[in-house]
Structure formats: C-alpha cells, structure tokens
Design a protein around this motif. Sequence first.
Motif, short mmCIF file in Angstrom:
data_model
loop_
_atom_site.label_atom_id
_atom_site.label_comp_id
_atom_site.label_asym_id
_atom_site.label_seq_id
_atom_site.Cartn_x
_atom_site.Cartn_y
_atom_site.Cartn_z
N GLY A 121 0.78 -1.22 0.00
CA GLY A 121 0.00 0.00 0.00
C GLY A 121 0.82 1.28 0.00
O GLY A 121 0.30 2.35 -0.35
N PHE A 122 2.09 1.18 0.37
CA PHE A 122 2.94 2.37 0.44
C PHE A 122 3.90 2.45 -0.75
O PHE A 122 4.76 3.32 -0.79
CB PHE A 122 3.70 2.40 1.76
N PHE A 123 3.74 1.52 -1.74
CA PHE A 123 4.58 1.55 -2.94
C PHE A 123 3.88 2.34 -4.04
O PHE A 123 2.65 2.43 -4.08
CB PHE A 123 4.85 0.13 -3.45
N ALA A 124 4.68 2.87 -4.97
CA ALA A 124 4.12 3.55 -6.14
C ALA A 124 3.65 2.51 -7.17
O ALA A 124 4.03 1.34 -7.11
CB ALA A 124 5.19 4.44 -6.77
N GLY A 125 2.80 2.95 -8.10
CA GLY A 125 2.39 2.09 -9.20
C GLY A 125 1.16 1.24 -8.94
O GLY A 125 0.88 0.31 -9.69
N LYS A 126 0.39 1.57 -7.88
CA LYS A 126 -0.83 0.81 -7.60
C LYS A 126 -1.94 1.19 -8.57
O LYS A 126 -1.94 2.27 -9.15
CB LYS A 126 -1.32 1.11 -6.18
N ASP A 127 -2.92 0.31 -8.68
CA ASP A 127 -4.16 0.63 -9.38
C ASP A 127 -5.27 -0.14 -8.68
O ASP A 127 -5.00 -1.12 -7.96
CB ASP A 127 -4.08 0.26 -10.86
N VAL A 128 -6.51 0.29 -8.87
CA VAL A 128 -7.63 -0.33 -8.18
C VAL A 128 -8.66 -0.84 -9.18
O VAL A 128 -8.79 -0.30 -10.29
CB VAL A 128 -8.30 0.65 -7.19
N ILE A 129 -9.37 -1.88 -8.78
CA ILE A 129 -10.43 -2.43 -9.60
C ILE A 129 -11.68 -1.56 -9.46
O ILE A 129 -11.76 -0.73 -8.55
CB ILE A 129 -10.74 -3.89 -9.20
N PRO A 130 -12.67 -1.72 -10.33
CA PRO A 130 -13.92 -0.95 -10.17
C PRO A 130 -14.56 -1.23 -8.81
O PRO A 130 -14.50 -2.35 -8.30
CB PRO A 130 -14.80 -1.48 -11.32
N MET A 131 -15.14 -0.20 -8.25
CA MET A 131 -15.76 -0.33 -6.92
C MET A 131 -16.79 -1.45 -6.89
O MET A 131 -16.85 -2.23 -5.93
CB MET A 131 -16.44 0.99 -6.55
N GLU A 132 -17.60 -1.56 -7.93
CA GLU A 132 -18.66 -2.58 -7.95
C GLU A 132 -18.09 -3.98 -7.90
O GLU A 132 -18.69 -4.89 -7.32
CB GLU A 132 -19.51 -2.41 -9.21
N GLU A 133 -16.91 -4.18 -8.50
CA GLU A 133 -16.28 -5.50 -8.45
C GLU A 133 -15.85 -5.85 -7.04
O GLU A 133 -16.02 -7.00 -6.59
CB GLU A 133 -15.08 -5.54 -9.40
N HIS A 134 -15.33 -4.87 -6.31
CA HIS A 134 -14.90 -5.17 -4.94
C HIS A 134 -16.10 -5.33 -4.02
O HIS A 134 -16.04 -6.11 -3.06
CB HIS A 134 -13.97 -4.09 -4.40
#
Length: 280
Positions: A121-134
């Motif tokens: 969580g503290f590294f660069a380069g993250k991305d997130v899935i669509p809210m509805e999927e989570h």
Amino acid sequence: MSNDRNARLRTMLRNEGMVVAPFCLNALHAKIAESVGFNAVYMTGSGTSAEKGFADVGLLTQTEMVANARYIANAVEVPVVADADTGYGNAINVWRTVHEYESIGVSGIHIEDQVFPKKCGFFAGKDVIPMEEHVQKVRAALDARRDPDFVIIARTDALAVNGWEDTVRRCRAYRDAGADLVFVDGVKTKDDLETYATALAGIPKVFNGADPVATTGEVDALGFDLMLAGYTLTVVYEAVKRAMEELRDTGAISTPQHRSEIADMLGLQRVYEMEKEYAA
C-alpha cells in the motif's frame, strides 16, 4: 462453527477503546507481542513477503500466506488479524480464501481493492479495480464465512490513485455491502489521518500504522476501532544488519543472547515435563 478468539475479537471491537494489533512477521514475533501484553496480533503481508525474500508486489501465493498465518494462529492464544491481499483472484477466489483463513484459526482478514498482482500500500504504481467488483468480493467474503464473528475488513487503496472523494465513496459502498470495518491504506500524514477520521466518522475503521504518523493513543482519540501498529520489519532489519556488521568487524555479537528466555517463551519447559510424563 464458533471460535472463542473470533468472539473475543468481535467483543473487543464493540467495546470502547481501540484494538491495537502489532505487526508480526512470524510466529516468534507474535509470541513476543502476546508475552508483553497485546491482546491481538496482525500478520503483515509485506513482512511475510520480506521473510520469504520478496518485495510485497503480489508474488506470494494464497497457500504461502495461509501457511504463515497458521503458524501464527497456532503459536498464540490471542486473536490474529491477517492480510489476505486481494483475495487472490475474483469473488470465487475470495470465497475460498475466507474458508482457508478461517479454518486455521485466524479471527479476521482484510481484502483490498487493488488490481492483481497487487503492491504494498505504500509503494508507487498501484491501481484499483472498479468499486462494484470489490463490492461483490465483500459480499462473497461475508457469504463464505461460517462463524459470524469472523471479521471481514474491506480495504481500499484508492487514496493514492483517485484521491479522497473516490476513497470515501468506496468505503461507504463496502460498508453498505456488509463489511465489518473499512480500511483506507496509504495514509502518510497526520492531516490525511484526520481527514480519514472525519470523512468516515461513525463507520468502524482501521488505521495502518506502518508509517509513524501518530501514536496509538492519538489514533484511538480520533475514533478508530483497530490499529495495525508498529511496522516491526524495519526494526528487525536495523537490528539484524547492525549485528551482522558487528560480527563482520569484531568477530562477535555483543547483544545479550536471551537464549533461555526465548526457549521458555517457546515452551521448552513444557517439553521437558512431557518427556518425563511419557518416558518409557
């Protein structure tokens, strides 16, 4: 199927005062935390990865993470909260992940909304899935648990990616889907911590204390329910590195050995008693 530790964790979360669960890389660290009086421990995913020789970028499998969690849960009597990364796939994988962690005696897990393979969580380069999927992952996790006291924490990593507006929207959606607590990761300043507390006031929430943004008392005063506290990986790194340098330079390590104290904590005296009891 009930678990006494699950019920204890649930009760502690409902009571006044924040639950403090120190970061633990392994069963030894968990036993140390328990021995000094903590009433819960946290299996860190980044620490688990580091102990296996990897950066926390989604290289460890569910099996490896569950194996470490099993050792920790077997080593202590206090509730264990564990990192379950993204659930290791889609909602169906999340279902199995919950079963695996619950079956080994863990009392709660957090599942994040990062794209797999995830990053710390503290590294660069993250991305997130669509809210509805989570949201569907959260629903699957809740349906999969067999003990209603097993705690499901919905984590979002959207802060560094999309900012506070989307982060708050996601947390509210995950809570509405039934998550017991929400968890915003990547909070690196006291201002962000205060924003987190204010924007999600009244919603049970977790703070990741990997960065020394605030003390446990300060986080408690802001209304948090659970703090994952004290990123001990850096402490271990510094202590072992210093000892290795001393051994290299002087030929010995001057740090007190504590060998008998460690052996007693690990149950050596009980082994001696059992040897006598079962001697032929």
